[in-house]
Design an enzyme around this catalytic site. Structure first.
Site, PDB file in Angstrom:
ATOM      1  N   ARG A   1       0.725  -1.040   0.101  1.00 47.67           N
ATOM      2  CA  ARG A   1       0.262  -0.050  -0.172  1.00 47.67           C
ATOM      3  C   ARG A   1       0.821   1.196  -0.024  1.00 47.67           C
ATOM      4  O   ARG A   1       0.495   2.459  -0.158  1.00 47.67           O
ATOM      5  CB  ARG A   1      -0.903   0.199   1.268  1.00 47.67           C
ATOM      6  CG  ARG A   1      -1.997  -1.066   1.303  1.00 47.67           C
ATOM      7  CD  ARG A   1      -2.862  -0.900   2.606  1.00 47.67           C
ATOM      8  NE  ARG A   1      -3.377  -2.102   3.039  1.00 47.67           N
ATOM      9  CZ  ARG A   1      -2.917  -3.253   3.727  1.00 47.67           C
ATOM     10  NH1 ARG A   1      -1.829  -2.877   4.194  1.00 47.67           N
ATOM     11  NH2 ARG A   1      -3.731  -4.041   3.990  1.00 47.67           N
TER      12      ARG A   1
ATOM     13  N   ILE B   1      -0.406 -10.647   6.585  1.00 42.73           N
ATOM     14  CA  ILE B   1      -0.901 -12.080   5.988  1.00 42.73           C
ATOM     15  C   ILE B   1       0.284 -13.176   5.838  1.00 42.73           C
ATOM     16  O   ILE B   1       0.167 -13.978   5.218  1.00 42.73           O
ATOM     17  CB  ILE B   1      -1.452 -11.665   4.598  1.00 42.73           C
ATOM     18  CG1 ILE B   1      -0.565 -11.025   3.589  1.00 42.73           C
ATOM     19  CG2 ILE B   1      -2.894 -10.962   4.945  1.00 42.73           C
ATOM     20  CD1 ILE B   1      -1.319 -10.890   2.194  1.00 42.73           C
TER      21      ILE B   1
ATOM     22  N   HIS C   1      -6.765  -9.814   7.856  1.00 42.45           N
ATOM     23  CA  HIS C   1      -6.910 -10.245   6.351  1.00 42.45           C
ATOM     24  C   HIS C   1      -6.215 -11.532   5.944  1.00 42.45           C
ATOM     25  O   HIS C   1      -6.026 -11.773   4.767  1.00 42.45           O
ATOM     26  CB  HIS C   1      -5.975  -9.021   5.782  1.00 42.45           C
ATOM     27  CG  HIS C   1      -6.517  -7.723   6.456  1.00 42.45           C
ATOM     28  ND1 HIS C   1      -5.831  -6.521   6.506  1.00 42.45           N
ATOM     29  CD2 HIS C   1      -7.496  -7.254   6.405  1.00 42.45           C
ATOM     30  CE1 HIS C   1      -6.317  -5.345   6.593  1.00 42.45           C
ATOM     31  NE2 HIS C   1      -7.598  -5.728   6.863  1.00 42.45           N
TER      32      HIS C   1
END
Ligand code: ZN
Length: 241
Positions: free
Chosen positions: A33, A104, A120
């Site tokens: 991100r 994750i 997530h």
């Protein structure tokens, strides 16, 4: 460990750690991100990461999804850093009751943490979309099990999908319930490596009823005023034993 953090942990009996991408970047797993993650994705694929990691994109562009996913979200050689190791140790000592993570990569478990709520999902678990057969990460990374990079079930030929929560997909109810319970029962909440803007981080923090929030992040967050202690530094350096 930073002495101010240690003092708070010493007087706590139920510490919950809430972690974001900053915990993984210290194990050399880049944040997709981030600005450079976005730049790379646009340059290489012509789409932003959030779009490529959406359910719609998975359905409509499955080969590109797996190419991006395998090359940008999977780091099979990554090792737990000082923060992961310290948290696993604190769990063994009975101080840390749970780790709630937005990551994750499975590094908390690799470090030895047992009570981990992965909001997530995880790249470590995968499942056939047709028959439900489970597969590990090695299976989907092995090109022998793939057609044009898309992993196929050895039992029924169905598509094997990572148990990662894609954009547009709901979070797992059981994971959310466990995370809410752990946070609401904690007396100390240590928040690390997140600016608390990624859903559902901010909402979860609001369940905390305990005494001390410790924020450890390289930059400021909107929650700094609610914290007993704010440290703008590396999470590994601050928590490391
Ligand atoms: Zn199958």
């Amino acid at each position: 460990m930073d002495s101010r953090v240690k003092e708070i942990i010493d007087r706590s009996s139920k510490v919950v750690f809430f972690g974001g991408a900053g915990v993984s970047t210290e194990s050399n797993i880049p944040d997709f991100r981030s600005e450079s993650g976005l730049y790379h994705a646009m340059n290489e694929y012509g789409y932003p990461p959030e779009q490529m990691l959406s359910r719609t994109f998975f359905i409509n562009h499955i080969e590109m999804f797996y190419d991006y996913y395998k090359n940008n979200l999977i780091y099979t050689d990554a090792l737990p850093n000082k923060a992961h190791i310290a948290l696993a140790e604190l769990e063994k000592e009975g101080k840390v009751t749970a780790v709630v993570t937005q990551n994750i990569d499975g590094l908390h478990q690799k470090a030895g943490s047992r009570k981990v709520y992965e909001l997530h999902g995880t790249v470590m678990k995968n499942r056939c979309m047709d028959c439900g057969h489970p597969y590990d990460l090695d299976y989907i990374m092995d090109e022998k099990n793939c057609t044009n990079g898309v992993p196929k079930c050895s039992h029924c030929g169905g598509i094997v999908k990572p148990e990662v929560v894609l954009y547009e997909e709901p979070l797992d109810d059981e994971v959310m319930r466990g995370a809410v319970k752990a946070i609401s029962e904690a007396d100390t909440l240590i928040v690390g490596g997140t600016s608390l803007v990624v859903y559902p981080a901010a909402g979860l923090i609001n369940y905390f009823n305990g005494n001390d929030i410790v924020l450890i992040n390289k930059s400021k967050t909107d929650y700094d005023r609610r914290a007993s202690l704010v440290i703008n530094d590396s999470i590994g350096e601050v928590l490391g034993l």
